[in-house]
Design a protein around this motif. Structure first.
Motif, PDB file in Angstrom:
ATOM      1  N   PRO A 153      28.592  43.525  39.122  1.00 14.47           N
ATOM      2  CA  PRO A 153      29.676  42.757  38.800  1.00 14.47           C
ATOM      3  C   PRO A 153      30.678  42.518  39.956  1.00 14.47           C
ATOM      4  O   PRO A 153      30.751  43.495  40.802  1.00 14.47           O
ATOM      5  N   GLN A 154      30.918  41.499  40.113  1.00 18.87           N
ATOM      6  CA  GLN A 154      31.531  40.752  41.344  1.00 18.87           C
ATOM      7  C   GLN A 154      33.105  41.064  41.207  1.00 18.87           C
ATOM      8  O   GLN A 154      33.609  40.655  39.930  1.00 18.87           O
ATOM      9  N   ALA A 155      33.799  41.917  41.904  1.00 17.12           N
ATOM     10  CA  ALA A 155      35.489  41.885  41.970  1.00 17.12           C
ATOM     11  C   ALA A 155      35.881  40.841  42.620  1.00 17.12           C
ATOM     12  O   ALA A 155      35.500  40.431  43.674  1.00 17.12           O
ATOM     13  N   SER A 156      36.933  40.364  42.004  1.00 20.37           N
ATOM     14  CA  SER A 156      37.692  39.379  42.643  1.00 20.37           C
ATOM     15  C   SER A 156      38.400  39.924  43.969  1.00 20.37           C
ATOM     16  O   SER A 156      38.732  41.206  43.885  1.00 20.37           O
ATOM     17  N   SER A 157      38.995  39.112  44.650  1.00 22.16           N
ATOM     18  CA  SER A 157      39.820  39.646  45.956  1.00 22.16           C
ATOM     19  C   SER A 157      41.075  40.066  45.492  1.00 22.16           C
ATOM     20  O   SER A 157      41.534  41.300  46.044  1.00 22.16           O
ATOM     21  N   ALA A 158      41.621  39.701  44.321  1.00 24.99           N
ATOM     22  CA  ALA A 158      42.744  40.369  44.008  1.00 24.99           C
ATOM     23  C   ALA A 158      42.666  41.954  43.442  1.00 24.99           C
ATOM     24  O   ALA A 158      43.420  42.940  43.567  1.00 24.99           O
ATOM     25  N   GLU A 159      41.589  42.169  42.766  1.00 27.13           N
ATOM     26  CA  GLU A 159      41.256  43.177  42.205  1.00 27.13           C
ATOM     27  C   GLU A 159      40.929  44.273  43.275  1.00 27.13           C
ATOM     28  O   GLU A 159      41.413  45.458  43.206  1.00 27.13           O
ATOM     29  N   LEU A 160      40.269  43.807  44.282  1.00 23.01           N
ATOM     30  CA  LEU A 160      39.934  44.607  45.597  1.00 23.01           C
ATOM     31  C   LEU A 160      41.375  44.846  46.353  1.00 23.01           C
ATOM     32  O   LEU A 160      41.465  46.013  46.516  1.00 23.01           O
TER      33      LEU A 160
END
Length: 140
Positions: free
Chosen positions: A94-101
């Motif tokens: 699953p790709q995490a968005s930059s906001a989540e990172l």
């Protein structure tokens, strides 16, 4: 079956005769050294080439016929080709968005900033006994 063997041997001899015709002008010395091909040399070479090709095709044909005969008699077992199944595609992570990172890394960055600010100005040593990297850079 014996006819196919005799045919294969005859075809092999034909191929060898064709090869001999191709090299005969040089082996027998009828082609002069360091000269262009003479008419007899061209004739013998290309006739030998044709005979050799026919002989090789004959050898291959008789070999395939012999193999087919042996399979028919059950003396040779043909192994079926195993078809390897296609590998199942691996599901993508699953790709995490930059906001989540950013939200995941924020506490780590803040802790590193506090540690750096605390030890930078005082010249304190860290708990493992080694000076901080910021202190080493200042001493240079």
């Amino acid at each position: 079956m014996i006819r196919k063997f005799v045919g294969a041997v005859a075809a092999a001899l034909t191929a060898l005769a064709g090869l001999w015709l191709m090299i005969a002008p040089y082996a027998l010395g009828t082609q002069p050294d360091n000269a262009g091909w003479t008419d007899p040399t061209k004739s013998e070479f290309f006739t030998g080439l044709g005979v050799a090709v026919v002989g090789i095709v004959g050898v291959i044909s008789f070999a395939l016929a012999i193999h087919e005969e042996l399979v028919t008699r059950g003396l040779v077992i043909v192994r079926p080709h195993k078809v390897e199944p296609e590998p199942e595609p691996v599901p993508a992570a699953p790709q995490a968005s930059s906001a989540e990172l950013a939200s995941l890394l924020a506490p780590l960055v803040e802790a590193l900033r506090e540690d750096l600010n605390r030890t930078q100005g005082t010249g304190e040593h860290r708990q493992n006994g080694k000076p901080s990297l910021a202190g080493i850079e200042e001493n240079r």
